[in-house]
Scaffold this active site. Structure first.
Site, PDB file in Angstrom:
ATOM      1  N   PHE A 182       9.285   2.009  -8.488  1.00 20.02           N
ATOM      2  CA  PHE A 182       9.464   1.456  -7.151  1.00 20.02           C
ATOM      3  C   PHE A 182      10.572   2.192  -6.417  1.00 20.02           C
ATOM      4  O   PHE A 182      11.413   2.858  -7.028  1.00 20.02           O
ATOM      5  CB  PHE A 182       9.762  -0.053  -7.209  1.00 20.02           C
ATOM      6  CG  PHE A 182      11.102  -0.407  -7.804  1.00 20.02           C
ATOM      7  CD1 PHE A 182      12.224  -0.569  -6.992  1.00 20.02           C
ATOM      8  CD2 PHE A 182      11.241  -0.588  -9.169  1.00 20.02           C
ATOM      9  CE1 PHE A 182      13.460  -0.901  -7.548  1.00 20.02           C
ATOM     10  CE2 PHE A 182      12.472  -0.919  -9.728  1.00 20.02           C
ATOM     11  CZ  PHE A 182      13.582  -1.077  -8.914  1.00 20.02           C
ATOM     12  N   CYS A 183      10.553   2.061  -5.085  1.00 24.09           N
ATOM     13  CA  CYS A 183      11.562   2.671  -4.225  1.00 24.09           C
ATOM     14  C   CYS A 183      11.618   1.859  -2.934  1.00 24.09           C
ATOM     15  O   CYS A 183      11.125   0.734  -2.895  1.00 24.09           O
ATOM     16  CB  CYS A 183      11.235   4.146  -3.963  1.00 24.09           C
ATOM     17  SG  CYS A 183       9.590   4.407  -3.251  1.00 24.09           S
ATOM     18  N   THR A 184      12.175   2.411  -1.883  1.00 22.55           N
ATOM     19  CA  THR A 184      12.362   1.633  -0.660  1.00 22.55           C
ATOM     20  C   THR A 184      11.039   1.271  -0.002  1.00 22.55           C
ATOM     21  O   THR A 184      10.756   0.101   0.267  1.00 22.55           O
ATOM     22  CB  THR A 184      13.233   2.401   0.346  1.00 22.55           C
ATOM     23  OG1 THR A 184      14.427   2.823  -0.298  1.00 22.55           O
ATOM     24  CG2 THR A 184      13.573   1.537   1.539  1.00 22.55           C
ATOM     25  N   CYS A 189       8.285   6.504  -5.180  1.00 23.14           N
ATOM     26  CA  CYS A 189       7.662   5.985  -6.399  1.00 23.14           C
ATOM     27  C   CYS A 189       6.220   6.466  -6.534  1.00 23.14           C
ATOM     28  O   CYS A 189       5.686   6.521  -7.642  1.00 23.14           O
ATOM     29  CB  CYS A 189       7.762   4.462  -6.478  1.00 23.14           C
ATOM     30  SG  CYS A 189       7.323   3.548  -5.005  1.00 23.14           S
ATOM     31  N   ILE A 211       9.929  -1.707  -2.005  1.00 17.60           N
ATOM     32  CA  ILE A 211      10.740  -2.918  -1.878  1.00 17.60           C
ATOM     33  C   ILE A 211      10.500  -3.600  -0.533  1.00 17.60           C
ATOM     34  O   ILE A 211      10.437  -4.834  -0.445  1.00 17.60           O
ATOM     35  CB  ILE A 211      12.232  -2.581  -2.040  1.00 17.60           C
ATOM     36  CG1 ILE A 211      12.514  -2.011  -3.427  1.00 17.60           C
ATOM     37  CG2 ILE A 211      13.101  -3.813  -1.795  1.00 17.60           C
ATOM     38  CD1 ILE A 211      13.878  -1.351  -3.555  1.00 17.60           C
TER      39      ILE A 211
END
Length: 261
Positions: A182-184, A189, A211
């Site tokens: 996951f990432c922003t 990701c 996220i």
């Protein structure tokens, strides 16, 4: 009152007319009074934009009229003031730099998991096959320090180009587990998940929309802290409202930093 609409969006798709497209997008954003950053590269488009809701929607509708971007998905949040100081449209080698040319997301994505499914897995402690779920944060260390999923793996990378080496040093720890990268907002990701599968990590998924989409659909369940964003708001809480918690000022000053998702 939260009157400024902020959007984050990206798509991996072949772009061979970058110069022409840059001028077209620059003219459109200026005519609509938008601010933010758009990156174009042969591998796709990546953007953070903010402005009046009608203007943002008009821009996205126009962009989707191009068949390459017809299914472009956006993450939305609101702010009381304009979080960007200018509008930049730039040509780059990659829309998110990994320095790993074999990774071509437009040729095929790694499987993803949506926010409701991930929450259910985290609630029950395993995926639907009964395998333990490992959350892998693909962001830079200073971003992770503002908040992350509970128990997430964090390799303390300083820039995304360090991710491949960190993966090779740690991949054996993922045996028998389902890994969710996951990432922003999804772009890092997505590249990370493709690389992980290439490197022999069989059960890896990307969190669809990152996220920001998780906050939008679920809120803060299984997440502690805020999410760092690369604009003047600095950090967002799970309600997608700016918290501005002591973030690095460089994000608003450096256009090459201020466009990561």
């Amino acid at each position: 009152m939260q009157e400024i609409l902020n959007i984050a969006a990206y798509k991996f798709v072949a772009i061979d007319d970058g110069d022409t497209l840059r001028e077209d997008l620059r003219a459109r954003t200026q005519s609509l009074g938008l601010m933010g950053t758009i990156l174009l590269a042969p591998e796709g488009i990546n953007m953070f934009l903010a402005g009046a809701a009608a203007s943002v929607h008009a821009f996205i509708d126009g962009l989707r009229s191009d068949a390459r971007f017809a299914d472009l998905e956006t993450k939305e949040s609101w702010s009381a003031t304009q979080p960007f100081r200018r509008m930049l449209v730039k040509l780059k080698r990659e829309i998110i730099r990994m320095d790993h040319p074999a990774i071509q997301p437009a040729a095929g994505r790694a499987p993803g998991v949506d926010a409701p499914t991930l929450k259910r897995w985290l609630d029950q402690g395993h995926d639907d096959a009964g395998k333990p779920v490992v959350m892998l944060d693909t962001r830079n260390a200073f971003e992770v320090d503002h908040g992350t999923f509970d128990g997430a793996i964090d390799w303390r990378i300083e820039k995304f180009t360090e991710f491949p080496a960190a993966l090779r040093a740690n991949r054996d720890a993922f045996a028998g587990k389902t890994v969710v990268s996951f990432c922003t907002g999804g772009i890092r990701c997505e590249k990370a998940a493709i690389l992980m599968r290439e490197e022999g990590v069989d059960d890896v998924l990307q969190l669809e929309g990152g996220i920001l989409k998780y906050f939008e659909e679920i809120g803060g369940a299984h997440y502690t802290g805020d999410c760092f964003v690369f604009d003047g708001r600095r950090t967002l809480g799970p309600d997608l409202v700016a918290t501005g918690n002591a973030a690095s000022a460089r994000a608003a000053e450096d256009p090459d930093i201020a466009i990561k998702q």
